[in-house]
Scaffold this active site. Structure first.
Site, PDB file in Angstrom:
ATOM      1  N   ASP A 124       0.897  -1.182  -0.016  1.00  0.00           N
ATOM      2  CA  ASP A 124       0.150  -0.027  -0.192  1.00  0.00           C
ATOM      3  C   ASP A 124       0.890   1.064   0.029  1.00  0.00           C
ATOM      4  O   ASP A 124       1.703   1.466   0.936  1.00  0.00           O
ATOM      5  CB  ASP A 124      -0.858   0.014   1.219  1.00  0.00           C
ATOM      6  CG  ASP A 124      -2.033   1.035   1.098  1.00  0.00           C
ATOM      7  OD1 ASP A 124      -1.783   1.999   0.264  1.00  0.00           O
ATOM      8  OD2 ASP A 124      -3.020   0.733   1.721  1.00  0.00           O
ATOM      9  N   ASN A 149      -1.598  12.907  -5.818  1.00  0.00           N
ATOM     10  CA  ASN A 149      -2.668  13.173  -6.631  1.00  0.00           C
ATOM     11  C   ASN A 149      -3.345  14.437  -6.412  1.00  0.00           C
ATOM     12  O   ASN A 149      -3.810  15.386  -7.370  1.00  0.00           O
ATOM     13  CB  ASN A 149      -3.960  12.178  -6.346  1.00  0.00           C
ATOM     14  CG  ASN A 149      -3.855  10.953  -7.214  1.00  0.00           C
ATOM     15  OD1 ASN A 149      -3.185  11.203  -8.409  1.00  0.00           O
ATOM     16  ND2 ASN A 149      -4.732   9.891  -7.048  1.00  0.00           N
ATOM     17  N   HIS A 191      -4.348  14.087 -11.161  1.00  0.00           N
ATOM     18  CA  HIS A 191      -4.577  12.573 -11.389  1.00  0.00           C
ATOM     19  C   HIS A 191      -3.600  11.987 -12.516  1.00  0.00           C
ATOM     20  O   HIS A 191      -3.203  10.952 -12.645  1.00  0.00           O
ATOM     21  CB  HIS A 191      -5.950  12.214 -11.719  1.00  0.00           C
ATOM     22  CG  HIS A 191      -6.976  12.645 -10.835  1.00  0.00           C
ATOM     23  ND1 HIS A 191      -7.041  11.512  -9.652  1.00  0.00           N
ATOM     24  CD2 HIS A 191      -7.875  13.336 -10.466  1.00  0.00           C
ATOM     25  CE1 HIS A 191      -7.837  11.874  -9.025  1.00  0.00           C
ATOM     26  NE2 HIS A 191      -8.424  13.011  -9.297  1.00  0.00           N
ATOM     27  N   ASP A 198      -1.428   8.921 -12.222  1.00  0.00           N
ATOM     28  CA  ASP A 198      -1.481   7.974 -12.876  1.00  0.00           C
ATOM     29  C   ASP A 198       0.089   7.537 -13.538  1.00  0.00           C
ATOM     30  O   ASP A 198       0.634   6.191 -13.578  1.00  0.00           O
ATOM     31  CB  ASP A 198      -2.194   7.994 -14.130  1.00  0.00           C
ATOM     32  CG  ASP A 198      -3.684   8.114 -13.782  1.00  0.00           C
ATOM     33  OD1 ASP A 198      -3.898   7.449 -12.741  1.00  0.00           O
ATOM     34  OD2 ASP A 198      -4.648   8.585 -14.663  1.00  0.00           O
ATOM     35  N   ASP A 238      -3.701   2.509  -5.348  1.00  0.00           N
ATOM     36  CA  ASP A 238      -2.499   2.564  -5.081  1.00  0.00           C
ATOM     37  C   ASP A 238      -2.195   1.407  -4.272  1.00  0.00           C
ATOM     38  O   ASP A 238      -0.992   1.109  -3.602  1.00  0.00           O
ATOM     39  CB  ASP A 238      -2.203   3.900  -4.262  1.00  0.00           C
ATOM     40  CG  ASP A 238      -2.767   3.920  -2.805  1.00  0.00           C
ATOM     41  OD1 ASP A 238      -3.715   2.967  -2.613  1.00  0.00           O
ATOM     42  OD2 ASP A 238      -2.431   4.686  -2.150  1.00  0.00           O
TER      43      ASP A 238
END
Length: 518
Positions: free
Chosen positions: A393, A401, A406, A410, A436
């Site tokens: 994680d 973000n 975003h 990405d 994530d």
């Protein structure tokens, strides 16, 4: 001018009658051959078009249903929107094919069946639009439930309707063939009757009449055989060869595939014109296939057959090579029917890849990861090959973000996926589980090695510097590690333990690794 004697008048009269009968036999035979050829040509052009359009509409509806299923299984909103767009594009394709189908002359039975189908198509479309609305509202569980409860049943009923339409086309095609054969039988009967009448006039003249009738019958049979083969091969590439494996005919589709015109290929060895090969071994198979056919055995192309054109283009093909017989069962050559399946196979490979991979990072998706873990746990030799599961994680990913957007998030996920891929072995599996979160299955890996790999992953993530628009961003990772005992064969228990260890790592602080203790 000397007039013929009265003794010759009966002979002349008989000869004249015989010539008239001979001309009648020839004319009728040629006329019926032409009528039969025209009738079969009409069957090829009209019936095959209807069947092809019906099959295409059925395929589009099946593909649209599969597209909805795929879209409802995608957690990534971008991938889901892309699949919805593909679903909409197929609707436009369906409308175009439907208009072509309705432009053809339809009889009462076809029109009635189409009217029944139209209602089912509208009903399926209405329910499909409801699914699209749920998907766009990000209500995936409701969308999947709606597909299973409402749409799937109506989809099945509609697909049965398409099958009925295809079956109707097949039956009408068969009826048309029966009529053509009846016309052939009538031509044969009439020719025999006229020949018998001619035999009454004179034995010698009757002998030639019978020979001509048999020749016409043979021509009629060969024309029927060629028309029948053409009927079966319409829309596909057709290559005809003689008994010496020399090329005698290419239809336009075959000319496109091999890169030569029929005139250029005429009388050339088939191995020089048609270059078929087995894709895995890159071994030429054209001559072997054709040899089997001229020996009397129909031979289907093996799976994975490719074709190289004269210009070097490669195609995926499938098909069959069948012998051509005379009425006396003599083999005079063979016909090879090929179908270009390059796009279909490429689409199948693409769909399989999309179903098993995450569209953003190119890594395995959660469903495929869980299937591989389940398969590993269920292996009879699982005890001999220790397995470890890692849940990763990312820390501070939300900050990237929020601050950079975003698009930056990405790109960060893509680059981290590549970084993590370099820290595991080739036999190990790396998957993006969603958001994530990442998962790793270390196959045949002792616990101490697995923990070293976990530390390497954590350190590589923590040490990775991500630059976006001139600003550097750092992230970390909390890792939960589970060593799978031989008796632990439950996927849910295994993944739950890895998830719990990962949450414990997050509670312990950043960049921590927690090994689950059972």
């Amino acid at each position: 001018m000397k007039r013929p004697s009265s003794a010759l008048l009966p002979v002349i009269a008989g000869f004249s009658v015989m010539l008239l009968l001979l001309l009648a036999v020839t004319s009728i035979g040629v006329t019926h051959i032409r009528l039969l050829s025209n009738q079969l040509t009409a069957i090829v052009s009209e019936r095959n078009q209807k069947a092809e359009y019906a099959a295409t509409m059925r395929g589009l509806h099946e593909a649209r249903f599969q597209s909805l299923m795929l879209a409802s299984s995608l957690d990534d909103a971008f991938a889901r929107d892309e699949e919805i767009m593909r679903f909409s594009n197929m609707a436009r394709e369906f409308i175009l094919v439907r208009d072509h189908f309705l432009a053809l002359p339809l009889d009462a039975a076809e029109r009635a069946l189409w009217e029944d189908m139209r209602g089912e198509v509208k009903e399926v479309e209405t329910y499909a639009n409801q699914v699209i609305d749920l998907l766009r509202a990000d209500q995936l569980p409701l969308a999947r439930a709606f597909i299973k409860r409402e749409l799937a049943t109506r989809q099945m009923r509609m697909m049965q309707g398409w099958l009925r339409l295809l079956e109707l086309q097949r039956q009408k095609n068969q009826q048309a063939l029966v009529q053509a054969y009846a016309a052939r039988d009538r031509a044969q009967t009439l020719a025999i009757t006229l020949s018998a009448a001619a035999m009454l006039v004179g034995g010698i003249i009757a002998f030639f009449v019978v020979r001509l009738s048999r020749r016409l019958e043979k021509d009629l049979f060969e024309e029927k055989e060629r028309a029948h083969i053409t009927l079966q091969a319409i829309g596909d590439a057709v290559v005809r060869i003689d008994a010496q494996l020399l090329t005698r005919y290419l239809n336009p589709v075959a000319e496109h595939l091999v890169g030569l015109s029929s005139r250029e290929a005429m009388a050339k060895p088939i191995g020089e014109v048609l270059r078929l090969f087995e894709k895995e071994a890159r071994q030429a198979i054209t001559v072997d296939i054709c040899h089997e056919a001229v020996r009397g055995e129909p031979c289907a192309l093996p799976p994975g057959t490719g074709l190289t054109s004269a210009q070097g283009m490669e195609y995926d093909v499938e098909g069959v090579c069948s012998p051509i017989h005379t009425p006396e069962s003599e083999i005079i050559g063979a016909v090879l029917v090929l179908r270009d399946v390059t796009e279909a196979r490429e689409m199948q490979r693409k769909l399989l890849w999309q179903a098993s991979h995450d569209s953003l990072t190119g890594l395995l998706n959660r469903r495929t990861f869980e299937e591989r873990v389940t398969r590993s746990l269920g292996s009879k030799r699982a005890a001999e090959f220790p397995t470890s599961i890692l849940f990763i994680d990312l820390e501070r990913f939300k900050q990237v973000n929020d601050s950079a957007g975003h698009a930056a998030g990405d790109q960060l996920l893509r680059q981290l996926g590549q970084v993590m891929q370099t820290r595991i072995r080739e036999v190990d599996l790396l998957a993006r589980l969603g958001g994530d979160e990442f998962g790793v299955m270390l196959c045949a890996c002792p616990p101490e090695i697995a923990e070293k790999i976990a530390h390497a992953l954590r350190d590589s993530i923590a040490g990775f510097s991500f630059v976006w628009e001139g600003e550097k961003h750092q992230v970390g990772a909390s890792i939960g590690l589970v060593h799978v005992p031989p008796h632990w064969d439950s996927l849910d228990d295994c993944l739950a333990a890895a998830d719990a260890a990962c949450h414990q790592a997050k509670r312990n602080g950043r960049n921590e690794i927690v090994v689950h203790q059972r």
